[in-house]
Design a protein around this motif. Sequence first.
Motif, PDB file in Angstrom:
ATOM      1  N   ASP A  36       0.825  -1.211   0.000  1.00  0.00           N
ATOM      2  CA  ASP A  36       0.000   0.000   0.000  1.00  0.00           C
ATOM      3  C   ASP A  36       0.858   1.260   0.000  1.00  0.00           C
ATOM      4  OD1 ASP A  36      -2.252  -1.598   0.013  1.00  0.00           O
ATOM      5  OD2 ASP A  36      -2.661  -1.331   2.151  1.00  0.00           O
ATOM      6  N   ILE A  37       1.917   1.272   0.779  1.00  0.00           N
ATOM      7  CA  ILE A  37       2.821   2.425   0.829  1.00  0.00           C
ATOM      8  C   ILE A  37       3.495   2.627  -0.523  1.00  0.00           C
ATOM      9  CG2 ILE A  37       4.975   3.288   1.846  1.00  0.00           C
ATOM     10  CD1 ILE A  37       4.063   1.839   4.465  1.00  0.00           C
ATOM     11  N   LYS A  40       1.025   3.969  -3.181  1.00  0.00           N
ATOM     12  CA  LYS A  40       0.740   5.385  -2.965  1.00  0.00           C
ATOM     13  C   LYS A  40       1.884   6.256  -3.502  1.00  0.00           C
ATOM     14  CE  LYS A  40      -0.141   8.801   0.571  1.00  0.00           C
ATOM     15  NZ  LYS A  40       0.008   9.141   1.959  1.00  0.00           N
ATOM     16  N   LYS A  41       3.115   5.924  -3.122  1.00  0.00           N
ATOM     17  CA  LYS A  41       4.281   6.696  -3.562  1.00  0.00           C
ATOM     18  C   LYS A  41       4.491   6.580  -5.071  1.00  0.00           C
ATOM     19  CE  LYS A  41       5.735   8.271   0.380  1.00  0.00           C
ATOM     20  NZ  LYS A  41       5.787   9.697   0.658  1.00  0.00           N
ATOM     21  N   VAL A  43       2.193   6.059  -7.429  1.00  0.00           N
ATOM     22  CA  VAL A  43       1.187   6.875  -8.101  1.00  0.00           C
ATOM     23  C   VAL A  43       1.551   8.355  -8.003  1.00  0.00           C
ATOM     24  CG1 VAL A  43      -1.222   7.654  -7.962  1.00  0.00           C
ATOM     25  CG2 VAL A  43      -0.698   5.207  -7.917  1.00  0.00           C
ATOM     26  N   GLU A  44       1.968   8.814  -6.825  1.00  0.00           N
ATOM     27  CA  GLU A  44       2.365  10.212  -6.656  1.00  0.00           C
ATOM     28  C   GLU A  44       3.503  10.582  -7.608  1.00  0.00           C
ATOM     29  OE1 GLU A  44       3.409  10.629  -2.531  1.00  0.00           O
ATOM     30  OE2 GLU A  44       1.323  10.483  -1.869  1.00  0.00           O
ATOM     31  N   ARG A  78      -5.813  -4.142  -4.513  1.00  0.00           N
ATOM     32  CA  ARG A  78      -5.962  -2.689  -4.527  1.00  0.00           C
ATOM     33  C   ARG A  78      -5.654  -2.197  -5.940  1.00  0.00           C
ATOM     34  NH1 ARG A  78      -6.898   0.130  -0.346  1.00  0.00           N
ATOM     35  NH2 ARG A  78      -5.833  -1.278   1.073  1.00  0.00           N
ATOM     36  N   HIS A  80      -5.420   1.480  -8.474  1.00  0.00           N
ATOM     37  CA  HIS A  80      -5.411   2.935  -8.586  1.00  0.00           C
ATOM     38  C   HIS A  80      -5.291   3.318 -10.052  1.00  0.00           C
ATOM     39  CE1 HIS A  80      -4.756   3.731  -4.290  1.00  0.00           C
ATOM     40  NE2 HIS A  80      -3.938   2.693  -4.317  1.00  0.00           N
TER      41      HIS A  80
END
Length: 82
Positions: A36-37, A40-41, A43-44, A78, A80
């Motif tokens: 998950d971490i 997130k990073k 995608v950013e 998950r 995104h």
Amino acid sequence: MIVLKITNASEVMASKLGKFLESLTPDALDQSTIEDIILKKLVENLQAEGLKGEVASVRGLEMEEKELVMHDGLRVRRHHTF
């Protein structure tokens, strides 16, 4: 398509939480938390570069040497879109 396999999730969690607390969490939870971490990073960073696409964390898919192995119960954990 890019496949990324994290092999040291428990060690990273131990360095962040301490050995005692890490020993109380199951390895599957460690793996999910690290994934998950990273998602997130990732995608950013990809958005910051102007890239568009999709990224997913998938259960039931393993990378073994030069082969991808699909297990029963393959599912996206998950997803995104960026």
